[in-house]
Design a protein around this motif. Structure first.
Motif, PDB file in Angstrom:
ATOM      1  N   TRP B  66       0.859  -1.183   0.000  1.00 35.70           N
ATOM      2  CA  TRP B  66       0.000   0.000   0.000  1.00 35.70           C
ATOM      3  C   TRP B  66       0.897   1.236   0.000  1.00 35.70           C
ATOM      4  O   TRP B  66       1.953   1.233   0.653  1.00 35.70           O
ATOM      5  CB  TRP B  66      -0.850   0.062   1.268  1.00 35.70           C
ATOM      6  N   GLU B  90      -1.463  -0.410  -3.866  1.00 36.07           N
ATOM      7  CA  GLU B  90      -2.801   0.152  -3.684  1.00 36.07           C
ATOM      8  C   GLU B  90      -2.634   1.485  -2.975  1.00 36.07           C
ATOM      9  O   GLU B  90      -1.946   1.573  -1.959  1.00 36.07           O
ATOM     10  CB  GLU B  90      -3.656  -0.801  -2.850  1.00 36.07           C
ATOM     11  N   ASN B 213      -2.873  -0.507 -11.621  1.00 34.21           N
ATOM     12  CA  ASN B 213      -2.857   0.427 -10.493  1.00 34.21           C
ATOM     13  C   ASN B 213      -3.951   1.487 -10.617  1.00 34.21           C
ATOM     14  O   ASN B 213      -4.611   1.825  -9.640  1.00 34.21           O
ATOM     15  CB  ASN B 213      -1.505   1.148 -10.414  1.00 34.21           C
ATOM     16  N   SER B 216      -7.385   1.217  -9.098  1.00 33.66           N
ATOM     17  CA  SER B 216      -7.633   1.493  -7.679  1.00 33.66           C
ATOM     18  C   SER B 216      -7.223   2.919  -7.303  1.00 33.66           C
ATOM     19  O   SER B 216      -7.690   3.465  -6.314  1.00 33.66           O
ATOM     20  CB  SER B 216      -6.892   0.477  -6.806  1.00 33.66           C
TER      21      SER B 216
END
Ligand SMILES: Cc1cc2nc3c(=O)[nH]c(=O)nc-3n(C[C@H](O)[C@H](O)[C@H](O)COP(=O)(O)OP(=O)(O)OC[C@H]3O[C@@H](n4cnc5c(N)ncnc54)[C@H](O)[C@@H]3O)c2cc1C
Lengths: 343, 269
Positions: B66, B90, B213, B216
């Motif tokens: 993340w 994310e 990517n 998200s």
């Protein structure tokens, strides 16, 4: 009323390093200039702290406190944070002054969080104006300097190395109050140290001269060929003869990761600049380095600056150096080495 | 328990280092002239942390990365156009200032909050990564404070190397004084690692990674919560750019011997 706690840790041999003595002189002066502040309290952390306390016995501190033990003979976040937090809790200072060593840079921000304080790092100046402590620190990687003060306490100040004179004074016998600490269980074992590169001792923080090598040393030269081995010899010979500290541009040290031929003794730890170091030396000589801004911000604390570059239009020629020699660094440095060798 | 790591990287944007920076005083204290318009890049040391995290995730199956980023939403979106093509992650976006004159304590509070809010994050797999200092505030304090807020007391600063040993322990090399590394072994997560340069070059752009990517990233940007950060209690008395311009003497056509002599005199002087 302000009260000042100076925190220090011992080195592995139980002594105090130069950054610690610099921070001490700054802390002493701060305590003295703050109207009505009691004398400085000293908090020591280490495997053993008595010898270090004795070395400072003549500094005029009002109180010595210490946390010692085998866990603290090494630098580790959990044990250092516990020890420093215990000293702060015991001394209840409004201002905490310490040197920005790797050990305290790691531990003290967390300690500050734990005791509900605020922290400023990279501090290069301390002053008291009308009972108000003020600091100078740099922002944007040495691009701008700010003078500031703040209302929150305790206020932790991590002092940059080389910005204050080192304390010198009489040793004696200090009475150290042992401060109890509940050592947390740690999951980290300190194994030892290793050099960053085979020739890491080319980084000499105490040297008068910084010698920066740029990527030009490994580029094709007038004959259309790179001369990396010659470059290596020439640079090595010079830094040894002049006892200079070796620095590098980012482009030169990055070449390792990009698979190009590199200077064997260069590591990322040599890199000066925005994403490297900001060393303090009186003089600096840049060679085969273009003098771009992200590099030159690392020269903020280099007073006298000279450069050798084939390109008169490089950054150094645009007000970033005092003298730019438009010349071939291979030729010049070979001759310099010869002259240094003669004497 | 799964063997993979949960890698949370804290990192945001800073002005492109090739830009000239000029301080101005705004209503909320110092700021940069045209701050919102300055081209920005991923904060370099945080960038190294991100690339190291992605590399580790690749080698430890069932890991996830993340990226927790605090910055003005519109500028984060711009930054993501390039970063999202580098490595899979994310995004957790926080809409607030990415300026240098904010206080690390306040920034740490919002970052820690965001980390705690990550759904599915498992603490016993958590490696919290970030840069060892930002190129803006340059305090080198934020990651330790985030770690403290999350109760993580295994912390490492200025990391250049992390190796996962056969027994799952983490061997960490941290920069210390004298061009040395301290070698430590940490039994395993959770731990905080604030990275220096690491060992990896910047990954090339990979449009496929970018496409995955971005699916998200856009919703994350839309969801970004306001995260006001400032420097409460701090009074800036003065912010100045030091005089940088030197009166350079440009020496052309001087014979090499003479240059060498002049330099030797200067070195010895
Ligand atoms: C986010 C970011 C962070 C950065 N951080 C840093 C940093 O921390 N430190 C840093 O250094 N850079 C940093 N940079 C990179 C910086 O912008 C430059 O790219 C870099 O400094 C260039 O290195 P150099 O001058 O050695 O190489 P080059 O730009 O390739 O210059 C080589 C020079 O060598 C000269 N030359 C070649 N042969 C000879 C010869 N025989 N004699 C004399 N001169 C010769 C050439 O004229 C040229 O000027 C950063 C960049 C970015 C984007």
């Amino acid at each position: 009323m302000e009260t000042v706690l100076y925190l220090t840790h011992t080195e592995s041999d139980g002594s105090l390093g130069k950054p610690a003595l610099e921070a001490l002189s700054a802390a002493l002066q701060l305590a003295q200039e703050l109207d009505g502040a009691p004398p400085l309290t000293i908090g020591l952390i280490g495997g053993e702290v008595q010898a270090a306390a004795d070395a400072l016995a003549g500094c005029g501190a009002g109180r010595f406190m210490g946390v010692a033990g085998a866990e603290l003979a090494v630098s580790r976040y959990s044990s250092d944070a516990a020890a420093a937090a215990a000293l702060v809790e015991a001394a209840q200072p409004t201002l905490v002054v310490a040197a920005a060593t790797s050990r305290f840079s790691r531990a003290l921000p967390g300690v500050c969080q734990r005791v509900g304080g605020r922290i400023d790092t990279q501090v290069t100046e301390l002053q008291v104006v009308d009972t108000e402590p003020r600091i100078e620190r740099w922002y944007y990687r040495q691009r701008m300097a700010a003078t500031l003060t703040r209302s929150q306490r305790p206020w932790f100040l991590l002092l940059a190395g080389g910005a204050f004179p080192a304390w010198e004074g009489e040793a004696g016998t200090a009475e150290v109050e042992a401060v109890p600490v509940d050592m947390p269980e740690t999951r980290t074992r300190v194994v030892g140290t290793q050099s960053a590169s085979a020739d890491a001792h080319t980084i000499r923080p105490e040297a008068d001269l910084l010698f920066v090598a740029g990527a030009g040393w490994t580029k094709k030269q007038v004959d259309g060929q790179p001369h990396v081995t010659e470059a290596e010899q020439c640079i090595r010979e010079f830094v040894d003869a002049a006892q200079a500290s070796l620095g590098s541009s980012k482009s030169l040290v990055d070449q390792g990761g990009e698979g190009q031929q590199v200077l064997s003794f260069m590591s990322h730890l040599h890199q000066v600049g925005q994403t490297g170091t900001t060393p303090r030396h009186r003089k600096g000589l840049a060679t085969c380095c273009h003098g771009e801004e992200p590099h030159v911000v690392g020269w903020r604390f280099i007073t006298e600056r000279r450069a050798i570059n084939l390109d008169a239009g490089c950054g150094w020629g645009q007000g970033k150096a005092d003298v730019l020699y438009v010349a071939d660094a291979f030729d010049v440095m070979t001759k310099v080495n010869e002259l240094l060798g003669e004497s | 328990m799964s063997s993979g790591f949960h890698l949370v990287v804290c990192g945001s944007l800073v002005p492109d280092p090739l830009q000239t920076l000029e301080p101005v005083t705004g209503p909320a204290g110092p700021a940069l002239k045209n701050e919102m318009m300055l081209p920005s890049v991923l904060d370099p040391w945080a960038g190294h942390a991100l690339y190291e995290a992605a590399h580790l995730a690749e080698s430890a199956p069932d890991s996830k990365v993340w990226l927790v980023s605090l910055g003005p939403k519109a500028r984060l979106q711009q930054l993501m156009m390039s970063i999202a093509q580098k490595v899979p992650f994310e995004l957790v976006a926080l809409d607030g200032s990415a300026g240098g004159f904010t206080d690390p304590t306040e920034v740490a509070a919002v970052l820690a909050n965001a980390v705690q809010g990550i759904a599915g994050l498992e603490r016993d797999r958590l490696l919290l990564f970030g840069g060892c200092a930002s190129a803006s505030r340059d305090a080198g304090a934020t990651m330790q404070m985030v770690g403290e807020r999350l109760g993580i007391t295994e912390q490492f600063l200025a990391v250049d190397e992390l190796t996962v040993e056969c027994d799952g322990s983490l061997k960490v090399l941290e920069r210390i004084e004298g061009a040395q590394y301290q070698i430590s072994v940490c039994a395993g997560p959770p731990a905080v690692l604030a990275w220096a340069t690491g060992n990896l070059p910047e990954p090339p752009n990979n449009p496929q990674v970018g496409m995955v990517n971005m699916r998200s990233v856009m919703p994350a940007l839309q969801r970004a919560q306001p995260a006001p950060v400032a420097a409460e209690g701090v009074k800036f008395l003065d912010v100045t750019v030091p005089r940088q311009q030197r009166d350079t003497r440009i020496v052309r056509d001087m014979p090499v011997d003479e240059i060498a002599r002049e330099l030797v005199d200067w070195i010895r002087g």
